[in-house]
Design a protein around this motif. Structure first.
Motif, short mmCIF file in Angstrom:
data_model
loop_
_atom_site.label_atom_id
_atom_site.label_comp_id
_atom_site.label_asym_id
_atom_site.label_seq_id
_atom_site.Cartn_x
_atom_site.Cartn_y
_atom_site.Cartn_z
N ALA A 93 0.82 -1.22 0.00
CA ALA A 93 0.00 0.00 0.00
C ALA A 93 0.85 1.27 0.00
CB ALA A 93 -0.92 0.00 1.22
N SER A 94 0.22 2.36 -0.44
CA SER A 94 0.84 3.68 -0.31
C SER A 94 0.23 4.46 0.84
CB SER A 94 0.70 4.48 -1.62
OG SER A 94 -0.66 4.61 -1.98
N SER A 95 -1.03 4.22 1.14
CA SER A 95 -1.68 4.89 2.27
C SER A 95 -2.26 3.86 3.22
CB SER A 95 -2.77 5.85 1.79
OG SER A 95 -3.82 5.14 1.16
N ALA A 96 -2.50 4.29 4.45
CA ALA A 96 -2.97 3.35 5.47
C ALA A 96 -3.96 4.03 6.40
CB ALA A 96 -1.80 2.81 6.27
N TYR A 97 -4.95 3.24 6.80
CA TYR A 97 -5.93 3.67 7.79
C TYR A 97 -5.99 2.60 8.87
CZ TYR A 97 -7.68 6.99 4.29
OH TYR A 97 -7.78 8.00 3.37
N VAL A 98 -6.16 3.02 10.12
CA VAL A 98 -6.40 2.09 11.21
C VAL A 98 -7.79 2.38 11.77
CG1 VAL A 98 -5.69 1.32 13.50
CG2 VAL A 98 -3.97 1.84 11.77
N LEU A 99 -8.57 1.32 11.88
CA LEU A 99 -9.93 1.41 12.39
C LEU A 99 -10.00 0.71 13.74
CD1 LEU A 99 -12.89 2.20 11.70
CD2 LEU A 99 -13.11 -0.02 10.58
N ASN A 100 -10.59 1.38 14.71
CA ASN A 100 -10.73 0.80 16.04
C ASN A 100 -12.05 1.24 16.64
OD1 ASN A 100 -10.09 -0.66 18.31
ND2 ASN A 100 -8.80 0.93 19.21
N ARG A 101 -12.87 0.26 17.02
CA ARG A 101 -14.19 0.51 17.60
C ARG A 101 -15.04 1.43 16.72
NH1 ARG A 101 -12.86 1.15 24.11
NH2 ARG A 101 -11.91 -0.92 24.36
N GLY A 102 -14.95 1.19 15.41
CA GLY A 102 -15.80 1.90 14.47
C GLY A 102 -15.33 3.28 14.09
N GLU A 103 -14.15 3.69 14.54
CA GLU A 103 -13.65 5.02 14.23
C GLU A 103 -12.22 4.92 13.68
OE1 GLU A 103 -13.92 7.30 17.80
OE2 GLU A 103 -16.11 7.44 17.72
N ILE A 104 -11.89 5.80 12.75
CA ILE A 104 -10.54 5.87 12.22
C ILE A 104 -9.65 6.54 13.27
CG2 ILE A 104 -9.04 6.86 10.44
CD1 ILE A 104 -10.70 4.66 9.32
N THR A 105 -8.57 5.84 13.66
CA THR A 105 -7.66 6.38 14.67
C THR A 105 -6.30 6.75 14.10
OG1 THR A 105 -7.00 4.13 15.27
CG2 THR A 105 -8.79 5.14 16.54
N PHE A 106 -6.04 6.35 12.86
CA PHE A 106 -4.79 6.73 12.20
C PHE A 106 -5.05 6.84 10.72
CE2 PHE A 106 -1.17 5.62 9.58
CZ PHE A 106 -0.13 6.35 10.13
N VAL A 107 -4.47 7.87 10.09
CA VAL A 107 -4.44 7.97 8.64
C VAL A 107 -3.10 8.58 8.25
CG1 VAL A 107 -5.61 10.22 8.69
CG2 VAL A 107 -5.53 8.93 6.56
N GLY A 108 -2.46 7.97 7.28
CA GLY A 108 -1.16 8.45 6.85
C GLY A 108 -0.61 7.55 5.77
N THR A 109 0.67 7.66 5.53
CA THR A 109 1.28 6.79 4.54
C THR A 109 1.56 5.43 5.17
OG1 THR A 109 3.56 7.40 5.06
CG2 THR A 109 2.39 8.78 3.46
N ALA A 110 1.66 4.43 4.32
CA ALA A 110 2.00 3.10 4.82
C ALA A 110 3.36 3.12 5.49
CB ALA A 110 1.98 2.10 3.66
N LYS A 111 4.28 3.90 4.96
CA LYS A 111 5.62 4.00 5.54
C LYS A 111 5.55 4.53 6.96
CE LYS A 111 10.17 6.08 4.78
NZ LYS A 111 10.98 6.96 3.90
N GLU A 112 4.72 5.53 7.19
CA GLU A 112 4.57 6.09 8.54
C GLU A 112 4.07 5.03 9.51
OE1 GLU A 112 3.51 10.79 7.51
OE2 GLU A 112 1.92 9.29 7.67
N LEU A 113 3.12 4.25 9.07
CA LEU A 113 2.55 3.23 9.95
C LEU A 113 3.53 2.10 10.22
CD1 LEU A 113 0.17 2.39 11.65
CD2 LEU A 113 -0.86 1.36 9.62
N LEU A 114 4.39 1.82 9.23
CA LEU A 114 5.36 0.75 9.41
C LEU A 114 6.48 1.10 10.38
CD1 LEU A 114 5.74 -0.74 5.81
CD2 LEU A 114 5.19 -2.02 7.89
N GLU A 115 6.67 2.40 10.65
CA GLU A 115 7.69 2.79 11.61
C GLU A 115 7.35 2.16 12.96
OE1 GLU A 115 7.71 7.03 11.56
OE2 GLU A 115 8.68 7.15 9.59
N GLY A 116 8.35 1.57 13.59
CA GLY A 116 8.15 0.71 14.74
C GLY A 116 7.20 1.20 15.81
N ASP A 117 7.40 2.42 16.34
CA ASP A 117 6.58 2.86 17.46
C ASP A 117 5.14 3.10 17.03
OD1 ASP A 117 7.37 4.99 15.89
OD2 ASP A 117 7.37 6.44 17.54
N VAL A 118 4.96 3.65 15.83
CA VAL A 118 3.62 3.91 15.34
C VAL A 118 2.89 2.60 15.07
CG1 VAL A 118 2.27 4.97 13.48
CG2 VAL A 118 4.35 6.10 14.33
N PHE A 119 3.56 1.67 14.41
CA PHE A 119 2.93 0.41 14.05
C PHE A 119 2.53 -0.38 15.30
CE2 PHE A 119 2.98 -4.06 12.81
CZ PHE A 119 2.18 -4.03 11.70
#
Length: 253
Positions: free
Chosen positions: A220-246
């Motif tokens: 992917a180029s972009s990423a979203y994280v969904l938790n309890r029906g709400e988006i809690t993260f939106v950004g690039t896939a690279k940002e999400l793959l960074e250890g602390d964020v992921f």
């Protein structure tokens, strides 16, 4: 933390603001659920044309529910869904299908009592059945070798290949993929992600839900994280793959 958002802020793609006419999929302020239970709350998400987006989150977060709303199998109680600039919020599922949307559901979405060939023909455009079968066999050769076999007698991995190939034969513009690799052997998972990479290179837009978060994010180029029906993260896939964020949003398991 970098990338964290409030639900009201999720109105852009990871590349910044995108006009809805440039989006393969534009979801705005969606609320939906089952009976009196609300599952999705004020949810917004965009997939640009030709983009691969990953939708991740824990079990029960609402990922499958969101894909069902986009496909037209579950009505939204609030908000809107547009595809390639066309409002499809109230459109029936078959109209979305004809417009180029394809949903590969979790759980081997094939007609088990039909042969492999019959499954493919059902999805093919009239007059292009032979071409569709060749197209399916080109991406999953084992499917081409089992055309006369009843789909229900295929292995789990082969059934998943058939489900994905059935989607591919119509040359869709937007594919929703829900846990395509669930419960499959590693070599089959490799084949499926190879296929997803191929259709992406052909210009198809993809929204991927998958248990193998790292693999989905690598594609992917972009990423979203969904938790309890709400988006809690939106950004690039690279940002999400960074250890602390992921590890914070998805977990390392």
């Amino acid at each position: 933390m970098s990338g964290s958002v409030n639900s009201a802020d999720v109105d852009r793609s990871s590349n910044g603001a995108v006009d809805s006419m440039d989006a393969a999929l534009d979801i705005s302020g969606i609320e939906a659920g089952y009976g009196r239970t609300t599952v999705l709350r004020d949810l917004s998400l965009r997939v640009s044309r030709g983009e691969v987006a990953a939708l991740l989150g824990p079990n029960g977060a609402g990922k499958t529910t969101l894909l069902r709303v986009v496909s037209g199998f579950l009505p939204a109680t609030r908000g809107s869904v547009s595809m390639f600039g066309e409002d499809i919020t109230s459109a029936p599922a078959h109209r979305r299908f004809r417009a180029g949307l394809c949903h590969v559901p979790e759980g081997r979405g094939v007609f088990r009592s039909l042969t492999v060939r019959e499954n493919l023909v059902m999805q093919a455009k009239r007059g292009s059945e032979s071409e569709a079968i060749e197209r399916a066999a080109s991406v999953f050769p084992i499917i081409g070798e089992r055309l006369h076999q009843q789909a229900g007698t295929l292995s789990g991995g082969q059934q998943q290949m058939l489900a994905i190939a059935s989607a591919y034969v119509r040359q869709p513009r937007l594919i929703l993929v829900d846990e395509a690799s669930l419960g499959l052997a590693p070599l089959i998972v490799d084949d499926i992600f190879g296929f997803l990479r191929q259709v992406s290179s052909e210009g198809c837009s993809l929204l991927i839900v998958d248990q193998f978060a790292h693999r989905a994010l690598e594609l992917a180029s972009s990423a979203y994280v969904l938790n309890r029906g709400e988006i809690t993260f939106v950004g690039t896939a690279k940002e999400l793959l960074e250890g602390d964020v992921f590890s914070h949003y998805v977990g390392t398991g």
